[in-house]
Design a protein around this motif. Structure first.
Motif, PDB file in Angstrom:
ATOM      1  N   ASN A 191       0.797  -1.226   0.000  1.00  0.00           N
ATOM      2  CA  ASN A 191       0.000   0.000   0.000  1.00  0.00           C
ATOM      3  C   ASN A 191       0.829   1.275   0.000  1.00  0.00           C
ATOM      4  N   THR A 219      -1.809   3.718  -1.675  1.00  0.00           N
ATOM      5  CA  THR A 219      -3.225   3.694  -1.321  1.00  0.00           C
ATOM      6  C   THR A 219      -3.583   4.937  -0.518  1.00  0.00           C
ATOM      7  N   ILE A 242     -10.030  -0.011  -4.795  1.00  0.00           N
ATOM      8  CA  ILE A 242      -9.995  -1.178  -3.916  1.00  0.00           C
ATOM      9  C   ILE A 242     -11.413  -1.674  -3.652  1.00  0.00           C
ATOM     10  N   TRP A 245     -10.775  -5.352   1.153  1.00  0.00           N
ATOM     11  CA  TRP A 245      -9.719  -4.847   2.043  1.00  0.00           C
ATOM     12  C   TRP A 245      -9.761  -5.635   3.344  1.00  0.00           C
ATOM     13  N   LEU A 251      -5.995  -8.085  -0.457  1.00  0.00           N
ATOM     14  CA  LEU A 251      -6.171  -6.776  -1.082  1.00  0.00           C
ATOM     15  C   LEU A 251      -6.559  -6.996  -2.540  1.00  0.00           C
TER      16      LEU A 251
END
Length: 344
Positions: A191, A219, A242, A245, A251
């Motif tokens: 991320n 992210t 996304i 999660w 992910l």
């Protein structure tokens, strides 16, 4: 009169005598191949329309028949000089189609990515055209009419083919790698991939042939939810929205491209990702704790929509499988390095 007519028809099918060798032409061995490449290059200029329009370079009428014309013209011109072997009908079109592809690069019609991946198919179709013309030259008296017909075929089909829908083909690939770092560290790297250096990812085949390398993937929270913002070289940028999660476990995102995601020249313009012919759909990273570290698995899916999916999809599978393995090695190197530094 009837006998005369029958004799005339039989004479058309009578095998022609091998032409008498014509000697003394400088580089005579080269001109047939150069002629085939030149005709194909002219046809490539004709097939320069935008995707979805008549005479687009992504049409099957171009991909299949233009290299076949290249091979046919090569053999026709060679047979005008002297009789050639069956082996010549196969290998000479390989040289001619390679010259053709090289010519498209020199005049900036084609990009390096497409040029490299299409050469095997072009060489094969060139040999098909060369063999067909070789047969015509050996058993008939009308090779000139045949080569004209060969040349007209892609032009006729190129005007008709866009009216037919392309089949969609959906595929995916996955790769797995063990990382000697805890899931929390791997999750962080997924991320927050900042400042990616070329030497960290440059071994992938796709990047070697001209696909821009990734620069960052981070992210962020947005009003619509979490979005991974991605930057590549050559000012390429897009988003990964996304959809699943599960911290330190899973992910998943879907790719989202905008009209300005790929600036002119960043990729070959007629095969843009997210376009009519090809699209990346989604990617999933799964983290599984193992003794001494984490097993990281990536799965990527895509859509291919061409009249030659059987070939294009295999090429894409090779490229994305290799790129997936490469990006796993990137996350492995970063996660293990930071885990080692934290343990000191």
């Amino acid at each position: 009169m009837q006998n005369d007519s029958q004799e005339g028809r039989l004479s058309e099918l009578t095998p022609i005598e091998p032409p008498k060798p014509v000697r003394g032409m400088p580089f005579g061995w080269f001109w047939p191949m150069a002629s085939g490449a030149a005709i194909a290059l002219v046809l490539r200029i004709v097939f320069s329309s935008a995707p979805g329009n008549p005479y687009s370079a992504m049409l099957g009428s171009f991909v299949y028949f233009v290299p076949a014309v290249c091979g046919a013209v090569t053999v026709y011109m060679a047979e005008r000089i002297e009789r050639r072997s069956w082996g010549y009908y196969i290998w000479a079109p390989w040289v001619a189609t390679s010259l053709f592809v090289g010519g498209t690069l020199l005049v900036f019609i084609e990009g390096l990515i497409c040029a490299i991946v299409i050469v095997p198919l072009f060489a094969t179709m060139g040999s098909v055209g060369g063999l067909a013309m070789g047969i015509v030259c050996r058993i008939t008296n009308w090779p000139k009419q045949a080569v004209y017909s060969f040349a007209m075929l892609p032009l006729v089909l190129g005007a008709i083919e866009p009216q037919l829908p392309n089949p969609d083909r959906y595929s995916d690939t996955s790769r797995t790698l063990f990382i000697a770092a805890p899931p929390e560290r791997v999750w962080h790297e997924l991320n927050a991939a900042y400042d990616i250096r070329p030497e960290e990812v440059g071994d992938a085949w796709a990047y070697r042939i001209g696909v821009p390398m990734p620069v960052s993937g981070v992210t962020v929270d947005t009003p619509e939810g979490r979005v991974r913002q991605v930057q590549w070289q050559k000012n390429v940028h897009f988003e990964e929205v996304i959809t699943e999660w599960q911290p330190n476990r899973l992910l998943k995102w879907r790719f989202r491209f905008s009209p300005d995601s790929f600036p002119a020249g960043a990729l070959d313009d007629h095969v843009m990702i997210g376009g009519q012919y090809f699209d990346l759909r989604d990617a999933t990273y799964t983290l599984t704790p193992r003794d001494g570290g984490t097993e990281l698995r990536v799965a990527v899916s895509w859509r291919m929509s061409t009249s030659f999916n059987w070939y294009a999809d295999r090429v894409m599978h090779l490229m994305l499988a290799d790129a997936s393995q490469n990006i796993l090695r990137f996350y492995k190197a970063r996660a293990e390095a930071t885990a080692t530094a934290a343990a000191r």
